[in-house]
Design a protein around this motif. Sequence first.
Motif: not given
Length: 522
Positions: A174-188
């Motif tokens: 996964r792209d680093l950005y996508d991985r973090q966004a998934m962990l955050d459930q796109a909250q931001f």
Amino acid sequence: MQRRHPVRVLSTSALVLSVVLAGCAPGLAANPRYATDSGAHPQGQPATTKPPEGPPPIEAPKNDLSWRDCTSRVFGDASVAPIPGVKLDCATYDADLDPIKGASGTISIGVVRATTDQTPQDAGPLVMTTGSDLPTSTQLPVWLTRSGSDVLKTRPIVAVDRRGIGMSGALDCRDLYDRQAMLDQAQFQPGDDPVANLGEIAQAATTSCTDTIAPGDSAYDNAHAAEDIERLRSTWDVPSLALFGVGNGAQVALAYAGSHPNKVARLVLDSPLPLGIAAEAAMEQRVKGEQSALDAWAAQCVAVNCPLGPDPKGAVDAVLDQVRGFDTSSAHSVAAVADAIATALAYPRGDRVAATNRLASALAGARSGDWNGMDTLVSEAETLRGTDGQFVNSCSDSLNRPTPDRVRELVVAWEKLYPQFGQVGALELVQCLNWPSGSAPEEPQNLKTPVLLLGTQHDPIVGNEGVAAVAATALNAGATNKRVIWQGIGHGASVYSPCALPPVSGYLDSGQLPDTDTFCPA
């Protein structure tokens, strides 16, 4: 005291023996196997040997792997102190990429073997798997530091990491950005539709990961994990295996029993779920388990006079409100904090009091603006449960997924039913909506090996409903079962409750289930 006369006794014995033989000796014609010039001919019924009752013995490997010492590394990766006298060895073996559908290629599977100087060299191993919940090589050292090392008195333990996880070629897809966004459930992300936002990111991650693992994009489910264990058995050249599965690892072990029922010497299923459970049902059981664990932890927190005072759940709500943006801004998302709390409950560190206070101190600090303790819990949770390999494997196992509109309904409904974890659990269903659909492994049939089932009353990973369902599966397969239920908080009764280990050890050694079900106190 009378003196013995061994010569006289021997003479008497010889005399009696000669009389018996003389009285019983048949003539030549009466002996059906007596050699004659014309050779022996079958006469009468041939002698038969009654097969031994119970499951087959656990045999030592005939062709072992190439082991190398990795004690310090594995204990260090698990963040636990090495145990004096316990040695850990690492190895790898090659498994077919897709032995079920025939895609060519191989994949490397990593394993860790635990022994001590007391472990018999000719003893057959116990094969352990935690599946996709976390690397088995990480959970093994934790189990050993609690009570698992007692097993090493009679046999080695071999932990198998699921493909793409831990030592089995950990995936980075996964792209680093996508991985973090998934962990955050796109909250931001901008917009007011989190399902759509998260779905767009999950679609990109799915495309990237399926491209990375091609042509094995359908080869990371429970059925293939079971075949990786079968390759280990055939490599060892043993007739059967003793299997110990925890959580998703119990599903893998059950799948192995379905595809290779005559190659199971022992079957221990701790915190199991049924093989064909739908994604929505599995997630709701998990969320129920998270809520139950939080309630039980809050009661313990008050009992041990933890730093949160008389209302620990109120403190949890206050911290979650902060990361929702209601009070103050925070670098963490609701999903990150909720998962950190659930992970701390599922995989406690130290004894019950220490684990209770560790989580309480992190929450107390965050509530007052000091996020250091919670930062540590968030980092631990993401490292332990948020890897690319876990994304690939868990989505490969996700069956009968809901539609995006159904997820939107669940976000509203579950937030009311399960206030601290419901919304996060519902949104997590979005992550697998675009993954290629799979099918459940075969249910076991004609399973002759008895099954030992373990469960936890407050399990934040799978809930507590799976034991009853899997017991029915075992009965339908023709196998008897007994249950060991721990009334505590955590994921893995055999890992975190010393009371649960004796029934496991007794079953491993004898092949016989306990006479009754066992209930272990919290």
